[in-house]
Design an enzyme around this catalytic site. Structure first.
Site, PDB file in Angstrom:
ATOM      1  N   LYS A  78      18.823 -55.799  56.174  1.00 38.81           N
ATOM      2  CA  LYS A  78      19.425 -54.593  55.599  1.00 38.81           C
ATOM      3  C   LYS A  78      18.352 -53.523  55.440  1.00 38.81           C
ATOM      4  CE  LYS A  78      22.329 -53.110  51.694  1.00 38.81           C
ATOM      5  NZ  LYS A  78      23.011 -53.521  50.460  1.00 38.81           N
ATOM      6  N   SER A 153      27.806 -52.546  49.933  1.00 42.47           N
ATOM      7  CA  SER A 153      27.003 -51.680  50.766  1.00 42.47           C
ATOM      8  C   SER A 153      26.369 -52.385  51.962  1.00 42.47           C
ATOM      9  CB  SER A 153      25.885 -51.065  49.904  1.00 42.47           C
ATOM     10  OG  SER A 153      25.041 -52.081  49.391  1.00 42.47           O
ATOM     11  N   SER A 177      27.819 -56.176  46.726  1.00 43.10           N
ATOM     12  CA  SER A 177      27.489 -55.622  48.047  1.00 43.10           C
ATOM     13  C   SER A 177      27.170 -56.641  49.125  1.00 43.10           C
ATOM     14  CB  SER A 177      26.317 -54.644  47.927  1.00 43.10           C
ATOM     15  OG  SER A 177      26.748 -53.459  47.313  1.00 43.10           O
TER      16      SER A 177
END
EC number: 6.3.5.7
Length: 489
Positions: A78, A153, A177
């Site tokens: 990420k 996210s 997330s």
């Protein structure tokens, strides 16, 4: 070459050890798969092709031993996890040119296990959002339906795994997330106990809530990855010194004798009928496997969203002060003085959702409002934690949906922040209490995956994996494939 993207980590490891394939073969196949599918999925901000292939070649020269199960395995990262000399943007314009000079602790651990980072994954800007639509760079698509969001996210981290671009990825979870995008994409996502995995080098959103965790296509792969990234880190003041067990230890143990709580609040108003049906069916599966499932109550969980958005936004307004256009990152041009540098760099560099949360947090911390908002939120956070403590006095695990709905349409909720915030209502309390939570595939509604959330006691991820593996073994949801992988669910 056979479809390597269909294989789990253990199978890939066997192929690497037997020299049927090399790390270079696997890395090249992974990068080819990313290039082939990226126009549809749009999960990657940066593909680390040159460095990944160089690392793979060096590993082939060194050799892969049987006991190093993750060696040579490609992994996606990420883009809020700092990677030395690899662009790290947090999906924000303000960091669009930022190449860090050091690695996050989890990256040190990734390199120690000889895993190969193949790129940085798209996300909501600074992890603020639930659909990956607040990214400055692109809009990632759901692996099952490209008209739907991948969740957020960590949407890029989930979509990349579900689409077979990488076998494993790292995400971060501040209020759901990892779990919500895992649910939306029909994969396994684990948010470990707060303190289990070092946050050093994770670009901070809300420091008392953020936690890094793995996303994979099955439970064992997830446990193997968490083994690799966990442990105490002296660079992180919130890192726990509690010893790290082998998270794969009880995967064959089953759930006979386990007591599982199903909170009535998690199946109430606002939960889609199809999601509710899948979760009730999952509860019945656990009972068939020998566990006891009983209704419990978490009465203060209804305040979770309000508490979260005060605490998380307050911490964000403090953490994001460092992005000032002076030391690194984007700097506005056409400035007349120092104040202009600050104001214009932030105005142009931050997106709408980030600005909204900074303003909300700054207001909550301001003189005259601190006691009414931030302090009160902290007190209710304690009540939410006490609810969990009470249930865990009598139960081993808690289950419920990871999200009240399946994946929604791109553009459907992005202009309605309140509706978007409420979609995290089932995951947020876990972060507020510092507990571990995971999502595993538990069925389908409207042709899209439903995620079952499993919540455990602090530092008891082993029991969560035990229950998840038993459920996975009794069902075939994790074997269903999106069209992009040749399925047609």
């Amino acid at each position: 070459m056979e479809k390597l993207y269909d294989k789990n980590l253990s199978d890939l490891h066997d192929l690497l050890v037997s020299k049927e394939i090399t790390a270079t073969d696997l890395t090249a196949a992974t990068i080819a798969r990313i290039k082939e599918t990226e126009p549809k999925v749009e999960a990657f901000i940066t593909v680390n092709e040159e460095k990944a292939l160089a690392q793979a070649k060096a590993l082939d020269l060194k050799g892969i031993t049987e006991d190093n199960i993750l060696a040579g395995i490609p992994i996606g990262i990420k883009d809020n996890i700092v990677t030395k000399d690899i662009l790290t943007t947090a999906a924000s314009k303000i960091l669009s040119n930022f190449e860090p000079v050091y690695d996050a602790t989890v990256m040190d651990k990734v390199y120690q296990t000889d895993m190969i980072p193949v790129g940085k994954l798209n996300m909501d800007e600074f992890a603020m959002g639930g659909s990956s639509e607040t990214s400055y760079f692109k809009k990632t698509k759901n692996a099952w339906d490209e008209t739907k969001v991948p969740g957020g996210s960590s949407g890029g981290s989930a979509a990349a795994v579900a689409a077979g671009q990488v076998p494993v990825s790292l995400g971060s979870d501040t209020g759901g997330s990892i779990r919500q995008p895992a649910a939306f994409n029909g994969i396994v996502g684990m948010k470990p106990t707060y303190g289990r995995v070092s946050r050093f080098g994770l670009i901070a959103f809300a420091s008392s809530l953020d936690q890094i965790g793995p996303l994979t296509r099955n439970v064992k792969d997830n446990a193997l990855t968490l083994n690799a990234i966990s442990g105490y880190d002296e660079k992180d003041g919130t890192s726990s010194g509690i010893s790290v067990p082998d998270f794969t230890a009880n995967l064959e143990k089953g759930v006979k004798g386990l007591k599982i709580g199903l909170p009535k609040e998690y199946l109430g108003e606002g939960v889609d009928p199809g999601v509710k049906a899948a979760i009730e069916k999952a509860a019945a599966t656990f009972e068939k496997l020998g566990a006891t499932v009983e209704e419990v109550s978490l009465p203060h969980s209804k305040y979770g969203v309000a508490v979260y958005y005060i605490i998380a936004s307050s911490e964000a307004s403090s953490n994001l002060q460092r992005f000032d256009g002076i030391r690194y990152g984007f700097r506005a041009e056409d400035v007349a003085n120092l104040e202009d540098v600050y104001v214009k760099s932030r105005s142009e560099g931050f997106g709408t959702e980030v600005k909204r949360r900074i303003m909300l947090g700054t207001f909550s911390l301001s003189a005259g409002y601190y006691d009414a908002y931030f302090k009160k939120a902290g007190q209710v956070r304690t009540l939410i934690k006490q609810d969990f403590d009470k249930v865990f006095n009598d139960y081993d695990l808690i289950i419920g949906p990871a999200s009240p709905t399946v994946a929604f349409g791109l553009g459907e909720k992005i202009n309605d922040p309140i509706t978007m915030y409420m979609s995290d209502i089932l995951t947020i309390p876990v972060n507020l209490a510092g507990l571990p939570g995971m999502s595993i595939p538990a069925g389908f509604s409207e042709g899209l995956p439903v995620g079952l959330q499993i919540i455990g006691k602090q530092f008891d991820e082993v029991t969560m994996y035990q229950a998840a593996a038993a459920f996975e073994g009794a069902t075939d949801f994790h074997l269903q494939k999106p069209v992009i992988l040749g399925g047609n669910k």
